[in-house]
Structures are given as C-alpha cells and as structure tokens.
Design an enzyme around this catalytic site. Structure first.
Site, PDB file in Angstrom:
ATOM      1  N   LYS A   1       3.826   9.184   8.816  1.00  0.00           N
ATOM      2  CA  LYS A   1       3.616   8.568  10.387  1.00  0.00           C
ATOM      3  C   LYS A   1       4.749   8.858  11.253  1.00  0.00           C
ATOM      4  CE  LYS A   1       0.829   5.129   8.160  1.00  0.00           C
ATOM      5  NZ  LYS A   1       0.637   4.354   7.284  1.00  0.00           N
TER       6      LYS A   1
ATOM      7  N   ASP B   1       9.260   2.550   0.187  1.00  0.00           N
ATOM      8  CA  ASP B   1       8.138   3.217   1.015  1.00  0.00           C
ATOM      9  C   ASP B   1       8.124   2.947   2.170  1.00  0.00           C
ATOM     10  OD1 ASP B   1       5.900   4.101   1.858  1.00  0.00           O
ATOM     11  OD2 ASP B   1       4.341   3.388   0.443  1.00  0.00           O
TER      12      ASP B   1
ATOM     13  N   TYR C   1       0.821  -1.281   0.035  1.00  0.00           N
ATOM     14  CA  TYR C   1      -0.072   0.091   0.238  1.00  0.00           C
ATOM     15  C   TYR C   1       0.804   1.103   0.085  1.00  0.00           C
ATOM     16  CZ  TYR C   1      -3.554   3.294   1.814  1.00  0.00           C
ATOM     17  OH  TYR C   1      -4.479   4.491   1.810  1.00  0.00           O
TER      18      TYR C   1
HETATM   19  C1  PLP Z   1       0.212   4.856   5.659  1.00  0.00           C
HETATM   20  C2  PLP Z   1       0.894   4.476   4.378  1.00  0.00           C
HETATM   21  C3  PLP Z   1       0.901   5.288   3.382  1.00  0.00           C
HETATM   22  C4  PLP Z   1       0.102   6.620   3.285  1.00  0.00           C
HETATM   23  O1  PLP Z   1       0.193   7.418   4.153  1.00  0.00           O
HETATM   24  P1  PLP Z   1      -1.060   8.531   4.355  1.00  0.00           P
HETATM   25  O2  PLP Z   1      -0.465   9.307   5.439  1.00  0.00           O
HETATM   26  O3  PLP Z   1      -2.238   7.606   5.062  1.00  0.00           O
HETATM   27  O4  PLP Z   1      -1.374   9.295   3.152  1.00  0.00           O
HETATM   28  C5  PLP Z   1       1.772   5.163   2.375  1.00  0.00           C
HETATM   29  N1  PLP Z   1       2.620   4.076   2.490  1.00  0.00           N
HETATM   30  C6  PLP Z   1       2.654   3.203   3.496  1.00  0.00           C
HETATM   31  C7  PLP Z   1       3.606   1.899   3.530  1.00  0.00           C
HETATM   32  C8  PLP Z   1       1.850   3.588   4.560  1.00  0.00           C
HETATM   33  O5  PLP Z   1       1.784   2.359   5.712  1.00  0.00           O
END
Ligand code: PLP
Length: 431
Positions: free
Chosen positions: A264, A236, A141
């Site tokens: 995060k 990511d 994701y």
């Molecule tokens: C949470 C998440 C996102 C998206 O971040 P948001 O601040 O919710 O837009 C992207 N990549 C990973 C791996 C995530 O866990």
C-alpha cells in the site's frame, strides 16, 4: 455512461465485474462506482459524480489523489523506461529508506503486492526455523495466499467466506488460528505444538475487520512468547506501515517484530509489496541463501520512484501525520457528538488516521465482538453517504482512510452528510 451500464458489461467479462471483491459494493446493496479520476481528496466517477473519497485506494494514497510529488515522480521515471530486469539504484534507495525507518529491520526484499510479501515472509520464517506451522488471528487479513486464507478479514469476512474452496486441507492444517487480543489462546496453541511453530503473523492494529488495535499486553506477550520459543514474530504492516507513524508500529506501539511486511503506502498507488527482517533471517533469501523467492517486476522502477517520492515526502513533512491524525480525530469527535443525540448502538474506533464506525453496543477488542455489528445498518448508512457524494468503506469490516488532502471543508461536508445519514438510520430503527 452510468455505473449500471458499465457494471453490466463488466460482469460479462470479469467475475463479479471487479478485480477485487470488496469493490463490488455487494454487501452494502449497491453497485460499484467506476472511478475515472482523482484530485486531492476527491474522486470523479464515470457517471460524472464527484465524491469525497475515504477509500483512497485502501490506504496507499496518504497524500490524496494525484499529489504533484507522486505525479512528477512517475512522469520522470517513465521517460527512462518501464522495466529493465536488472537491478537499479532506486531499489537500493528504497531498501535503505525502509531499513532506516523501521526498528529492528536490517534487510528488505521488494515484491509486487502485500499478498506476495506475507506469503514470502512466511516461507523465509519456515526456512529459518525449520518448522512448518504458523499462527494467525481470526479477522486478520494477510492477502489471499492459500495458507493465510483461513478465518480471514477484509472481503472474505465481508462476504462471509472465512476460507475458500480450492485450498488443500493439508495446507490449511499448517495454519493455527488464535483469538486476537487473547494471549491465552496463543499460549495454549504454542504449548500444544511445541517446537513446531515457525511464525506468528498479525496486524498490530487490525484494519481488516474494522479498526481493532492490539492491546499493549497482547503485543508484549506475543513478543515474549516468540523469544522464549524461537518463533519468528511477523508484523503485517501492509496498512499500518508509514500510516500510524513514519516509523510504523514499533514506534507507535513500542514492540519490535523479527520480520515486517509492507504494501500500500510504500508504492504510492503502484503495485508494490516488501518484506524485511534481521540480517540472520533475510540472508536466507535467494540468491544469498537457499529460500527461493523471485519476481520479474519486483522493484519495478516506476513503482520504486513513486514509492520513494511519497515516502521521502512523508519523511520531510512530519506535519502530514499531525494533520491526518487531527483530521481523523475531528471526524471521530463529530460522529460521537452526532450519535450522542440518537438512539443508535455504536462504537467509534480510531487509530491515528484510520477510522471505523461500528454499529454495535458491544465494546470491541476481538473478532467475536466485531461480529455483533448490525451490517444492515451499516449498509443503509453507506448508501445514504454515497447518495450525498461521500465514499466510505463499502463494508462494516473495513477502515476509512483520511489523507493529507482532506480539507477542513471536506471534513465539515462529510460530517454534515454523516449527520443526515445517521438520522436516516435512527428513523429506520424507530419505524
Ligand atoms: C491489503 C492487505 C494485504 C494484501 O495486500 P495486497 O497488495 O492486496 O495483496 C495484506 N495484509 C494487510 C494487512 C492488508 O491490509
């Protein structure tokens, strides 16, 4: 007010009653817990119930709720103003801190979410290579931008919506999906799209289909493939950044990407994202270069102050990582001990302080493996945990987050609850 009462009103004004799908608790047959306040590892609901919290805002709260360092940072910053629309020294300090912590990254641009970070990083990678296509992996994701909402993880996986209406086919056709931990699928895709792939983006430890680490061979294979074909490798690290180690995945896994995305933890609970890379790539970003990307609230002083406070604390307290890894290991071992006496199919995956209990007998390395899980069993388990005041991920396909604020008492109370919940699961299976 009960959660039910608030939820009914919420549903009149907000789609599904929530501002992000996994908060709905729908896949585990529950209604949301409406949060009122947090204190250390505990969350207090509007219904007056106190929970031990393993959602921890989905990762940002590595120090737990309302850590004094974080709390003081926001109080002090708020006295100076909330936003200026001008650069601040705080942004320079944040960029420098990220660059100093992360191997191979020389410049950083701050944004407001993880979604924005991955979306922007891909634009820069495309600008840099002059190519259009990207490779992503099933079950990974990267936020909800159009081109990345294909065979994705997290809420979309939880609700079985691998792609979404509203996204033009033309955009999706630029995204090639490969199998996580299957290098041959990537080699084949690169071969078939010679000289047309700008970037490979992945979660180096997948955390949005439950915790599924990439194998060493897979990661080093991707690194080599990218080097040989002029492809930008993007990690990511929105969840794993400053989580698996202060120095993130290059330190933890030994592979260095060309670009990285954060979110995060670096915001300490405020809305923040960042993307970075080597100078030759990042100098393409506007106004230094032609790739446009902007944000009214990017580098917001409150968010920078809180993020800097949390990251500096982590840098000065390596014991935090020792503690959270040990705490998660304690839970992992406890769960395995409990399950050894019950006839339930399971896999426990832990990566440092991230944890997933999968209900399947199949060892998990790929997205296909993940899909063999008994989600009904997870839902039953979740509800039994909730009833005992423990908030775990409201989906089989998400991680549990252990923070520095989870005390030994919290951990032991959690294991007691897990034992009771698993016995219920076992009994349901036998019936
Ligand atoms: C949470 C998440 C996102 C998206 O971040 P948001 O601040 O919710 O837009 C992207 N990549 C990973 C791996 C995530 O866990």
């Amino acid at each position: 007010m009960t959660n039910q009462e608030i939820f009914e009103e919420a549903c009149q004004y907000i789609p599904g009653g929530v501002n992000s799908p996994v908060r709905a608790f729908k896949s585990v047959g529950e209604i949301p817990v409406f949060a009122k306040k947090g204190d250390k590892a505990h969350l207090f609901g509007e219904d007056g119930v106190e929970y031990i919290d393993y959602i921890c805002s989905w990762g940002p709260l590595i120090l737990g709720h309302n850590h004094p360092v974080v709390q003081n940072a926001i109080i002090e910053a708020s006295q100076l103003g909330t936003s200026f629309g001008l650069p601040t020294k705080l942004e320079v300090a944040m960029a420098k801190l990220i660059v100093d912590s992360y191997q191979g990254i020389e410049m950083v641009r701050m944004v407001n979410s993880g979604t924005e970070a991955t979306m922007s990083a891909l634009r820069v990678a495309r600008g840099f290579t002059g190519r259009n296509k990207i490779i992503k992996f099933e079950g990974n994701y990267h936020g909800h931008s159009d081109g990345l909402l294909v065979k994705t993880g997290s809420g979309a996986l939880t609700f079985n919506l691998p792609t979404s209406p509203g996204i033009p086919q033309e955009i999706i056709s630029q995204t090639i999906i490969c199998k996580y931990n299957d290098l041959s699928s990537v080699i084949a895709a690169v071969e078939q799209n010679k000289k047309d792939i700008a970037a490979i983006i992945l979660e180096p430890v997948a955390a949005n289909m439950g915790i599924v680490p990439a194998t060493k061979e897979f990661l080093t294979g991707l690194r080599t493939l990218c080097d040989q074909n002029g492809i930008v490798l993007i990690f990511d690290e929105v969840i794993t950044g400053f989580r698996v180690s202060y120095h993130s995945c290059p330190d933890y896994l030994g592979v260095i990407p060309d670009m990285v995305c954060f979110g995060k933890i670096i915001g300490g609970g405020l809305p923040v994202g960042a993307y970075g890379g080597k100078k030759e790539i990042m100098s393409l970003v506007s106004p230094q270069g032609p790739v446009y990307q902007a944000g009214t609230l990017s580098g917001n002083p409150l968010a920078m102050s809180v993020g800097l406070a949390q990251l500096s604390y982590l840098n000065n307290h390596p014991d935090v990582y020792e503690y959270i890894n040990k705490a998660a290991n304690y839970l992992e071992n406890g769960i395995k001990t409990i399950l050894s006496t019950l006839s339930l199919d399971y896999q426990v995956h832990r990566c440092q302080s991230l944890l997933t209990l999968f209900f399947t007998n199949k060892p998990i390395t790929t997205f296909e493996d993940v899909q063999t899980c008994n989600t009904e069993m997870y839902a039953l388990f979740f509800r039994e945990m909730l009833r005992q005041g423990i908030l775990i991920a409201p989906s089989q396909f998400e991680a549990w987050f252990v923070s520095a604020a989870h005390s030994q008492i919290d951990l032991d109370n959690t294991l007691n609850a897990i034992k009771k919940a698993l016995v219920k699961c076992h009994d349901a299976l036998v019936d």
